[in-house]
Write a protein that holds these residues in place. Sequence first.
Motif, PDB file in Angstrom:
ATOM      1  N   UNK B 306      -1.189 -16.801  47.509  1.00 36.15           N
ATOM      2  CA  UNK B 306      -0.845 -18.076  48.229  1.00 36.15           C
ATOM      3  C   UNK B 306       0.430 -18.672  47.536  1.00 36.15           C
ATOM      4  N   UNK B 307       1.622 -18.453  48.021  1.00 32.53           N
ATOM      5  CA  UNK B 307       2.703 -19.074  47.454  1.00 32.53           C
ATOM      6  C   UNK B 307       2.550 -20.650  46.841  1.00 32.53           C
ATOM      7  N   UNK B 308       2.965 -20.968  45.914  1.00 37.32           N
ATOM      8  CA  UNK B 308       2.942 -22.429  45.538  1.00 37.32           C
ATOM      9  C   UNK B 308       4.481 -22.960  45.657  1.00 37.32           C
ATOM     10  N   UNK B 309       4.624 -24.028  46.357  1.00 35.25           N
ATOM     11  CA  UNK B 309       6.155 -24.499  46.703  1.00 35.25           C
ATOM     12  C   UNK B 309       6.072 -26.006  46.354  1.00 35.25           C
ATOM     13  N   UNK B 310       7.098 -26.176  45.599  1.00 39.96           N
ATOM     14  CA  UNK B 310       7.661 -27.527  45.278  1.00 39.96           C
ATOM     15  C   UNK B 310       9.050 -27.823  45.390  1.00 39.96           C
ATOM     16  N   UNK B 311       9.542 -28.566  46.560  1.00 42.45           N
ATOM     17  CA  UNK B 311      10.712 -28.865  46.953  1.00 42.45           C
ATOM     18  C   UNK B 311      11.593 -27.786  47.586  1.00 42.45           C
ATOM     19  N   UNK B 313      11.141 -24.823  46.803  1.00 40.93           N
ATOM     20  CA  UNK B 313      11.224 -23.522  45.839  1.00 40.93           C
ATOM     21  C   UNK B 313       9.961 -22.898  45.589  1.00 40.93           C
ATOM     22  N   UNK B 314       9.873 -21.839  45.297  1.00 39.59           N
ATOM     23  CA  UNK B 314       8.648 -21.113  45.115  1.00 39.59           C
ATOM     24  C   UNK B 314       8.256 -21.329  43.379  1.00 39.59           C
ATOM     25  N   UNK B 315       7.432 -21.938  43.152  1.00 39.56           N
ATOM     26  CA  UNK B 315       7.106 -22.117  41.738  1.00 39.56           C
ATOM     27  C   UNK B 315       5.692 -21.518  41.027  1.00 39.56           C
ATOM     28  N   UNK B 336       1.692 -20.359  37.233  1.00 43.62           N
ATOM     29  CA  UNK B 336       2.525 -21.382  37.749  1.00 43.62           C
ATOM     30  C   UNK B 336       3.674 -21.461  36.723  1.00 43.62           C
ATOM     31  N   UNK B 337       4.996 -21.506  37.215  1.00 42.98           N
ATOM     32  CA  UNK B 337       6.140 -21.768  36.392  1.00 42.98           C
ATOM     33  C   UNK B 337       6.245 -22.775  35.642  1.00 42.98           C
ATOM     34  N   UNK B 338       6.479 -22.647  34.399  1.00 40.24           N
ATOM     35  CA  UNK B 338       6.748 -23.572  33.388  1.00 40.24           C
ATOM     36  C   UNK B 338       7.281 -25.108  33.923  1.00 40.24           C
ATOM     37  N   UNK B 339       8.123 -24.943  34.864  1.00 36.09           N
ATOM     38  CA  UNK B 339       8.405 -26.359  35.271  1.00 36.09           C
ATOM     39  C   UNK B 339       7.282 -27.230  35.911  1.00 36.09           C
ATOM     40  N   UNK B 345       0.570 -32.301  37.627  1.00 35.73           N
ATOM     41  CA  UNK B 345       1.686 -31.759  38.675  1.00 35.73           C
ATOM     42  C   UNK B 345       1.195 -31.440  39.849  1.00 35.73           C
ATOM     43  N   UNK B 346       1.881 -31.857  41.031  1.00 38.43           N
ATOM     44  CA  UNK B 346       1.344 -31.757  42.500  1.00 38.43           C
ATOM     45  C   UNK B 346       2.267 -30.769  42.990  1.00 38.43           C
ATOM     46  N   UNK B 347       1.834 -30.171  44.092  1.00 31.60           N
ATOM     47  CA  UNK B 347       2.715 -29.054  44.852  1.00 31.60           C
ATOM     48  C   UNK B 347       1.886 -28.677  46.021  1.00 31.60           C
TER      49      UNK B 347
END
Lengths: 366, 366
Positions: B306-311, B313-315, B336-339, B345-347
């Motif tokens: 399941x892709x995690x998306x924030x703004x 972008x795939x994170x 999850x990417x460092x950012x 953090x929500x996404x």
Amino acid sequence: MANIFPSRRVRRTPFTEGVEAAGVKGYTVYNHMLLPTVFRSVEEDYHHLKSAVQVWDVSVERQVEVRGPDAGRLIQMLTPRDLRGMLPGMCYYVPMVDETGGMLNDPVAVKLAEDRYWISIADSDLLFWVKGIAYGYRLDVLVDEPDVSPLAVQGPKADDLMARVFGDSVRDIRFFRFGMYDFNGVSMAVARSGYSKQGGFEIYVDGTENGMPLWNTLFEAGKDLDVHAGCPNLIERIEGGLLSYGNDMTDENTPHECGLGRFCSTQTAIGCVGRDALLRVAKEGPVKQIRPISIEGDLPPCDREWPIIAKDKRVGTVTSSAKSPDFKTNVAMGMVRMTHWDAGTQFTVKTQAGDFAGTVEENFWI
Amino acid sequence: MANIFPSRRVRRTPFTEGVEAAGVKGYTVYNHMLLPTVFRSVEEDYHHLKSAVQVWDVSVERQVEVRGPDAGRLIQMLTPRDLRGMLPGMCYYVPMVDETGGMLNDPVAVKLAEDRYWISIADSDLLFWVKGIAYGYRLDVLVDEPDVSPLAVQGPKADDLMARVFGDSVRDIRFFRFGMYDFNGVSMAVARSGYSKQGGFEIYVDGTENGMPLWNTLFEAGKDLDVHAGCPNLIERIEGGLLSYGNDMTDENTPHECGLGRFCSTQTAIGCVGRDALLRVAKEGPVKQIRPISIEGDLPPCDREWPIIAKDKRVGTVTSSAKSPDFKTNVAMGMVRMTHWDAGTQFTVKTQAGDFAGTVEENFWI
């Protein structure tokens, strides 16, 4: 049988969406991936495979890609088959063995270029063996699994369907050869091969994103050919004598026991892993070997080894079995000891549902 | 989900007869073998595991046996964990990586003697890698898979049940240690370990023929403890942060990405495969890492990434998820990417059934 529990570890394929829409009724897991086993019924799929054309999701035939200056040397180390005549554009069936001659896999090698091969594998993580040997011998190669998923088109009308999608020149592809063909701007290897005796092709679909477009194109093009989703058919593959790694052979068996002695050129100086052990086997011959076996009666599914008994002694093992509509018997295969492997020999097969009478056949059913 | 199609290639275990009699409702395939996934329901199994005691058929944890003068050297070559303090009687969790530091398996090593080990594996044919390295380095070892099938006893009443069968001294076995215990005249390793956070043991059952007698003995002895057949529980293992190879990590991931950096003693001169790559990773730190994630809503089964998306972008990627009765949310984990890996953090999590809101948690749920 129980259901398969969903998890990412049992991987979906680029074609699973199409497989589900086509009404798949059963799966097995093969190389950590879903492999369909039945659509309408095993019998209905069987009759259709022998009369029309089917599209099979065989993504589970994962590729181990070997590339680099030492690629040819590594591939030859992995198999007792003499590869000196193998040219780019050829596919070779290559038994692969460990140092004692035990079968690790029975893949098809695809020679893309002098320094680039795919090993299209049966059900074991051959990638680990190939990487281990490459690392241990410090060979100058890269070994990995590319995003390439085979789609098979099998059945007597396979040529007609493929010609509509890839052009008439696919008809000229010879057995176990491949050519590069374009689909939507992507070049893909198309080989005349496949895990049935009904003829057909395997398309090495390059890129997950190209999976469903190709799947849909084939079904669209084949409507009037009665194209259906299919899969390797248990009955048809036993009739045809097609071995299944993990069923009919394991790492306990030598290629000679599997009837694959003709692929072992251990006399030449090719220096493959397992050569010494296989030279010994070739000298003495195997004491047991795979044979076609017919069994009478109403058998349960062959989900475990069935001991073969003669005069209270264990003389072999049935490893695959299915009821054949065309041959009006249970077609089966198994490892039989030399004392009982001659055609016509009769014995008892012990199953989870009782004892049945088995007979060694002269040939497989095709 | 579709059914599992019966074949010998998907192996039964020494306990399958008992598992079937106990009413197993779902299986997965793990190391070419049947692994039960649900008996009554995943939720009912979960509550029972946390309150009573279960017997689990975890035969799929196959052993890779390594024995011979070079056994210790080979085992150390296979893992970045420093094994110099490992004595016979100890179990070590040992990430194993390829030359680029990619995870090949996350097994438990069991040291039986100075020159004899079992590697109790997760879902990949690690046997092939170990054999390949041993062959390439010409080490003086034998590597094979013995007829040893683990049976786990898990849950808060595990000590009571085990004491009745093996004697009170099992209570003194420390975490990740094992002792040799007798069952019907056969000596078996009994370790305090297992794939749950509820406590318990794993019995390394030596010999298929001893499987069902031990199974039956445990159920007979535990009647008043409400013993039930069970299996690794999807909800409980996510709550507890237990990773699953193939789900939460693959050969694409380093141990550091999996949160297993503490097992990588790459500074010492142990010379394992992958050391150079892991030294580099240790210097820079991973750019993505496994995190506990809670997700709100009515989720489908997590049978794919399941892709995690924030703004936009795939994170990251969610890799496992289950609805937790005790924590009233969907417990999940993913890379999850460092950012975006800080707690809170929500996404957006994209599933096959639409988008859902996810939040990084500070800790796993236990």
